[in-house]
Design a protein around this motif. Structure first.
Motif, PDB file in Angstrom:
ATOM      1  N   VAL A  36      27.628 -10.346 -14.194  1.00 27.94           N
ATOM      2  CA  VAL A  36      27.659 -11.204 -13.010  1.00 27.94           C
ATOM      3  C   VAL A  36      28.426 -10.526 -11.883  1.00 27.94           C
ATOM      4  N   HIS A  37      29.555  -9.916 -12.233  1.00 31.07           N
ATOM      5  CA  HIS A  37      30.328  -9.236 -11.189  1.00 31.07           C
ATOM      6  C   HIS A  37      29.543  -8.062 -10.598  1.00 31.07           C
ATOM      7  N   ILE A  81      32.016 -19.260 -17.107  1.00 32.57           N
ATOM      8  CA  ILE A  81      30.980 -19.343 -18.141  1.00 32.57           C
ATOM      9  C   ILE A  81      31.512 -19.545 -19.548  1.00 32.57           C
ATOM     10  N   HIS A  82      32.825 -19.456 -19.755  1.00 30.72           N
ATOM     11  CA  HIS A  82      33.306 -19.314 -21.120  1.00 30.72           C
ATOM     12  C   HIS A  82      33.145 -20.559 -21.983  1.00 30.72           C
ATOM     13  N   LEU A 128      36.922  -9.546 -13.395  1.00 34.72           N
ATOM     14  CA  LEU A 128      36.212 -10.294 -14.437  1.00 34.72           C
ATOM     15  C   LEU A 128      36.741 -11.711 -14.618  1.00 34.72           C
ATOM     16  N   THR A 129      37.926 -11.986 -14.097  1.00 39.02           N
ATOM     17  CA  THR A 129      38.592 -13.261 -14.381  1.00 39.02           C
ATOM     18  C   THR A 129      37.753 -14.460 -13.963  1.00 39.02           C
ATOM     19  N   VAL A 148      30.976 -12.988 -23.714  1.00 36.65           N
ATOM     20  CA  VAL A 148      31.421 -13.588 -22.451  1.00 36.65           C
ATOM     21  C   VAL A 148      31.904 -12.508 -21.483  1.00 36.65           C
ATOM     22  N   LEU A 149      32.652 -11.538 -21.987  1.00 32.09           N
ATOM     23  CA  LEU A 149      33.116 -10.450 -21.124  1.00 32.09           C
ATOM     24  C   LEU A 149      31.948  -9.621 -20.595  1.00 32.09           C
TER      25      LEU A 149
END
Length: 396
Positions: A366-367, A330-331, A323-324, A359-360
């Motif tokens: 996305v991942h 995007i954050h 996730l990093t 955001v997470l």
């Protein structure tokens, strides 16, 4: 920029590491072992430190009724999150370690394919989504950008093309990209332990010598910053020294390379971040505080890869590492947008929690639906295409 590499399954140094022929030939691939789980978690913590810096300490005014600036909205938390920008320094140290961990012995074609497949799918989504936010949903935010900047940003080479970043945090991607170009050169000439060690010592020293000699004599230093980026090179090189210690064992020269880079990287980080922290947050912390924190970040990575902690397995750390990168991409702007929308109506603590959760969640989406299906396909296609060029097909 985050360390944008999935950690492979690795074998730490054995009792004979560092001996025989390693100065002239690449090491054979190590037997598969579990990945460095705690390093995955550390990468996400570094990203969250940067998130909190941008959301709760940076001098934006999106907290509405909670304060005119983030520092006013978070008078206690901002005292700590103001140094969260050093999460970038931590990313660079980890990147120097992890890129070598995954690329040592790879052909140039495989290295290029792995980088393109890992970096670009999530990045393309982030650029397009942030462009929609900047030019459609929140047009006032993009007053310094134009839609014409989008194509250059999609290449990830906008920093070298003189085009502004659609999102300011993307500046780290150009720094990382230049580091990858140095590693690509290694895959072309042949990556050996001796060559990597020599590079980890001479690259920062030569870059800094050129920078300060030219600067003191009034000569242009822009080309030195582009090629050697002395502000950050020691962070990557220190990570490279840690890789050599981890993979090939402990020698005085490898520890000396690490010590030199810790010193250079810590002093440069303080030189850059101390005045930027004053400018961006208003907090005037000691120069030596930044030196100490940066040196501590090196030590933290060293403890996680050179001690029994390297074998610790913690559930969820693989996902944290995955996730990093999307979190980082995007954050900033999307987080500010959510804060602006929610802060007039909700308590600040709830706004912060909801924004972070959003955001997470987007990062996981996305991942799961972009990186996982598209990344391996893109990697294979690029590796196959580039591999048709004879000089990129195999390592030396």
């Amino acid at each position: 920029m985050v360390a944008t590499m999935e950690l492979p399954r690795v074998e730490p140094a054995g009792p004979d590491a560092g001996r025989k022929d390693q100065g002239t030939t690449p090491a054979a691939p190590a037997p598969a072992r579990p990945r460095l789980a705690l390093l995955d978690g550390l990468r996400l913590l570094a990203a969250l430190a940067v998130v909190l810096f941008h959301w709760t300490a940076w001098h934006h005014g999106h907290w509405g009724r909670h304060g005119e600036t983030a520092v006013e909205a978070w008078p206690w938390l901002s005292q700590f999150s103001a140094v969260g920008a050093l999460g970038v320094q931590l990313f660079f140290v980890i990147s120097g370690f992890v890129i070598l961990l995954s690329s040592f012995g790879k052909s140039p074609a495989r290295f290029i394919g792995s980088r393109v497949g890992r970096l670009y799918p999530a990045y393309w989504v982030a650029v397009l989504a942030t462009s929609a936010l900047t030019f459609v949903l929140w047009p006032g935010l993009g007053s310094e950008r134009t839609p014409g900047d989008i194509p250059a940003n999609l290449t990830m080479f906008q920093g070298g093309l003189g085009v502004g970043h659609i999102d300011g945090v993307y500046w780290t991607l150009w720094v990382e990209m230049k580091f990858y170009l140095w590693i690509l050169a290694f895959t072309l000439i042949g990556m050996t332990v001796r060559r990597v060690l020599a590079f980890a010592l001479t690259w920062p020293l030569l870059g800094n010598a050129l920078f300060f000699i030219l600067q003191s004599s009034g000569q242009p230093v822009a080309w030195v910053e582009h090629v050697f980026f002395p502000q950050y090179s020691a962070l990557f090189a220190g990570g490279m020294a840690l890789f050599l210690l981890f993979r090939f064992g402990h020698t005085p020269l490898r520890w000396a390379a690490l010590a030199v880079n810790v010193a250079i990287g810590s002093l440069w980080s303080a030189r850059v971040q101390q005045p930027e922290t004053v400018e961006l947050t208003g907090y005037d912390y000691s120069f030596w505080l930044f030196v100490g924190i940066t040196a501590g970040l090196f030590a933290l990575v060293a403890v996680m890869v050179l001690t029994p902690l390297a074998a610790v397995r913690v559930p969820g750390m693989t996902l944290a590492g995955q996730l990093t990168y999307p979190v980082y991409l995007i954050h900033q702007l999307w987080g500010w947008w959510l804060i602006m929308l929610l802060s007039p109506h909700l308590p600040r603590e709830l706004v912060l929690a909801l924004s972070l959760a959003a955001v997470l969640a987007v990062a996981w989406t996305v991942h799961r639906w972009v990186e996982r299906p598209l990344g391996p396909r893109l990697q294979r296609a690029v590796t196959a295409g580039v591999g048709k060029l004879d000089f990129l097909a195999s390592s030396r």
